[in-house]
Write an enzyme that holds these catalytic residues in place. Structure first.
Site, PDB file in Angstrom:
ATOM      1  NE  ARG A  35      35.221  25.091 -31.500  1.00 29.61           N
ATOM      2  CZ  ARG A  35      36.427  25.562 -31.322  1.00 29.61           C
ATOM      3  NH1 ARG A  35      37.727  24.644 -31.436  1.00 29.61           N
ATOM      4  NH2 ARG A  35      36.742  26.733 -30.900  1.00 29.61           N
ATOM      5  CB  THR A  41      36.621  28.276 -26.798  1.00 34.06           C
ATOM      6  OG1 THR A  41      36.474  28.815 -27.851  1.00 34.06           O
ATOM      7  CG2 THR A  41      38.093  28.444 -25.963  1.00 34.06           C
ATOM      8  N   GLY A 115      28.630  29.677 -40.564  1.00 34.48           N
ATOM      9  CA  GLY A 115      27.374  30.777 -40.818  1.00 34.48           C
ATOM     10  C   GLY A 115      27.857  32.011 -41.213  1.00 34.48           C
ATOM     11  CG  LEU A 187      48.765  32.574 -13.092  1.00 34.38           C
ATOM     12  CD1 LEU A 187      48.132  33.212 -11.989  1.00 34.38           C
ATOM     13  CD2 LEU A 187      50.280  32.704 -13.152  1.00 34.38           C
ATOM     14  CD  GLU A 204      50.618  40.653 -16.131  1.00 33.38           C
ATOM     15  OE1 GLU A 204      50.178  39.702 -16.667  1.00 33.38           O
ATOM     16  OE2 GLU A 204      50.364  41.833 -16.475  1.00 33.38           O
ATOM     17  CB  VAL A 238      57.352  40.003 -24.391  1.00 30.23           C
ATOM     18  CG1 VAL A 238      57.790  39.183 -25.602  1.00 30.23           C
ATOM     19  CG2 VAL A 238      57.298  39.305 -22.935  1.00 30.23           C
ATOM     20  N   GLY A 273      45.465  37.149 -23.153  1.00 26.80           N
ATOM     21  CA  GLY A 273      44.198  37.405 -23.243  1.00 26.80           C
ATOM     22  C   GLY A 273      43.204  36.957 -24.463  1.00 26.80           C
ATOM     23  CG  HIS A 445      32.941  18.685  12.142  1.00 29.29           C
ATOM     24  ND1 HIS A 445      34.076  19.541  12.014  1.00 29.29           N
ATOM     25  CD2 HIS A 445      33.328  17.585  12.696  1.00 29.29           C
ATOM     26  CE1 HIS A 445      34.943  18.890  12.720  1.00 29.29           C
ATOM     27  NE2 HIS A 445      34.513  17.836  13.150  1.00 29.29           N
TER      28      HIS A 445
END
Ligand SMILES: Cc1cc2nc3c(=O)[nH]c(=O)nc-3n(C[C@H](O)[C@H](O)[C@H](O)COP(=O)(O)OP(=O)(O)OC[C@H]3O[C@@H](n4cnc5c(N)ncnc54)[C@H](O)[C@@H]3O)c2cc1C
EC number: 1.8.1.4
Length: 466
Positions: A35, A41, A115, A187, A204, A238, A273, A445
């Site tokens: 890149r 990523t 590489g 999501l 899903e 799908v 995924g 607190h």
């Protein structure tokens, strides 16, 4: 030909951390990245740009959705999407330059190009202009990461049918965005575009969102995202997509059987995924093979071939930046002859929606399956003073401890800023803390972190503030 102790292929969180660690330990190291920028990523098209848009869109919704008005702040917000994208790109540029600085500081060399392993101890790098150089190394670390998993019949064109990279740089707010896949990426990016004004439908295959996440926490998240307007079609497959210049027609059918239907969208995000990336890597020149999922196996980061190591998304385990980083450190320390381990049982995971979700360790479902007796302590954010004062009371803290020893086995948080809170339990669990240890520890607190203590108290039925 240049000679190194270690050549790392890939400049993402696995690769760049490996290079920095190697430099720190005094090894002569080069990191090969194709890149134009370092960071992989995560920095370029993953964790960081998504968090930039999540942050900006959250503030936009707070301003437009009545939250600012509740706090007595009157504003007339207007979306400047180009500026929102620019600030994202500027932040990403700053971060990737930061890695270059760290490379210089730790004497890690960035070799620009792609590489390819060329037999034991040899890596050939092809630069953008086609020129090649050969690197020799005692050890080669493969950290080539992952890429979006394609969905047969739904061809990604990054015009109408997007992968996560496309969904991070749309030039307009979709009218109707269909997200395929109710995992973390779907999501989070679905949340971004819904907050900016899109109607969002998540389709899903499974009958639940976020597989692997503690069931009760996943249900709470789905309810909350549903209240915000996100629609869910669970148990739906799908089967195809037809894209035109203006939009996409998706064909779906219920997984359990039944009538097929179509969904019209102006954009579709495929987020089912990611898969390991090893294209053109020359694995065959050292006799390495990927498994059916394209993944490289490892035993304590060593591939089956002496002198070749694998870390990050390209190998087994959760595809997370901090997992890649942990493996990078352990792998390089092992190369340097030190003892090092990654504790895979304690890799936290976070979903940066609103409310956020953060968890570490075992879920109730896993413990049931293992037949291990456990106790649960819970504390809702409705009873936490800081959350109440900030009008952010959705969610809870759930602590799971061993019934006999009281050792904390799992923690599941859903609520405000929980991504920043889970680290406390990571440390505690690394030291095998009991729920009682947390219950006895003073917390400041007013903070949301007090809920962590109260939930630990609740493991013994002793929560004081509910
Ligand atoms: C939208 C999105 C959001 C995400 N959010 C989070 C999050 O919030 N938290 C989190 O922990 N994780 C998140 N992730 C996952 C995270 O980005 C990855 O787990 C992480 O980047 C993996 O690091 P890696 O070093 O293994 O691989 P990568 O980051 O994929 O880096 C691999 C690098 O290797 C380079 N490369 C590949 N082959 C070669 C070659 N032959 N020669 C030279 N270079 C090569 C690639 O160009 C790439 O830059 C997100 C991912 C996405 C897509």
């Amino acid at each position: 030909m240049s000679t190194y102790d270690v050549v790392v292929i890939g400049g993402g969180p696995g690769g760049y951390n490996a290079a920095i660690k190697a430099g720190q330990l005094g090894l002569k190291v080069a990191c090969v990245e194709g890149r134009e920028t370092l960071g992989g990523t995560c920095l370029n098209v993953g964790c960081m740009p998504s968090k930039a848009l999540l942050h900006a869109s959250e503030l936009y919704e707070a301003a437009t959705g009545g939250e600012f008005a509740t706090l007595g702040i009157e504003v007339k917000p207007r979306l400047d999407l180009a500026q929102m994208m620019k600030q994202k790109a500027d932040s990403v540029a700053g971060l990737t330059k930061g890695i270059e600085f760290l490379f210089r500081k730790h004497k890690a060399e960035w070799i620009k190009g792609w590489g390819r392993i060329d037999g034991p101890g040899r890596v050939v790098v092809t630069a953008a202009d086609g020129s090649q150089q050969v690197l020799e190394a005692k050890d080669i670390v493969i950290a080539t990461g992952s890429e979006p998993t394609p969905l047969p019949g739904v061809e990604i064109d990054n015009r109408r049918i997007l992968d996560s990279t496309g969904a991070l740089s749309l030039e307009e707010v979709p009218k109707h965005l269909v997200v395929i896949g109710a995992g973390v990426i779907g999501l989070e990016l679905g949340s971004v575009w819904r907050r900016l004004g899109a109607e969002v439908t998540v389709v899903e295959f499974l009958d639940r969102i976020c597989p692997g996440l503690d069931g009760e926490t996943a249900k709470t998240l789905q309810r909350s995202l549903g209240k915000q307007g996100m629609k869910f079609k669970l148990g739906a497959k799908v089967t195809g997509a037809v894209a035109s210049a203006k939009g996409v027609t998706l064909s779906l059918e219920p997984v359990a059987g039944g009538a097929a239907e179509t969904l019209e969208a102006d954009y579709v995000l495929v987020a089912i995924g990611r898969r390991p990336y090893t294209q053109g890597l020359g694995l065959e020149t050292v006799g390495l093979r990927t498994d059916k999922r394209g993944m490289l196996d490892n035993q304590k980061h060593q591939s089956g071939v002496p002198g070749v190591w694998v870390i990050g998304d390209v190998t087994s385990g959760p595809m997370l930046a901090h997992k890649a980083e942990d493996e990078a450190i352990a792998c390089i320390e092992r190369i340097a002859g030190k003892a090092a381990e990654v504790n895979y049982g304690l890799i936290p995971s976070v979903i940066y929606t609103r409310p956020e979700v953060a968890s570490v360790g075992k879920s109730e479902e896993q413990l049931k399956e293992e037949g291990r007796a456990y106790k649960v302590g819970k504390f809702p954010f409705t009873a936490n003073s800081r959350a109440k004062i900030n009008h952010e009371t959705e969610g809870f803290v759930k602590v799971i401890a061993d019934e006999r020893t009281d050792e904390v086995l799992g923690v599941h948080l859903i609520g405000p800023s929980v991504s920043e809170m889970i680290g406390e339990y990571c440390v505690a669990m690394e030291f095998s803390a009991s729920a009682e240890d947390i219950a006895l520890t003073c917390h400041p607190h007013p903070t949301r972190s007090e809920a962590l203590r109260q939930a630990a108290m609740d493991v013994h039925g002793e929560a004081m503030q509910m």
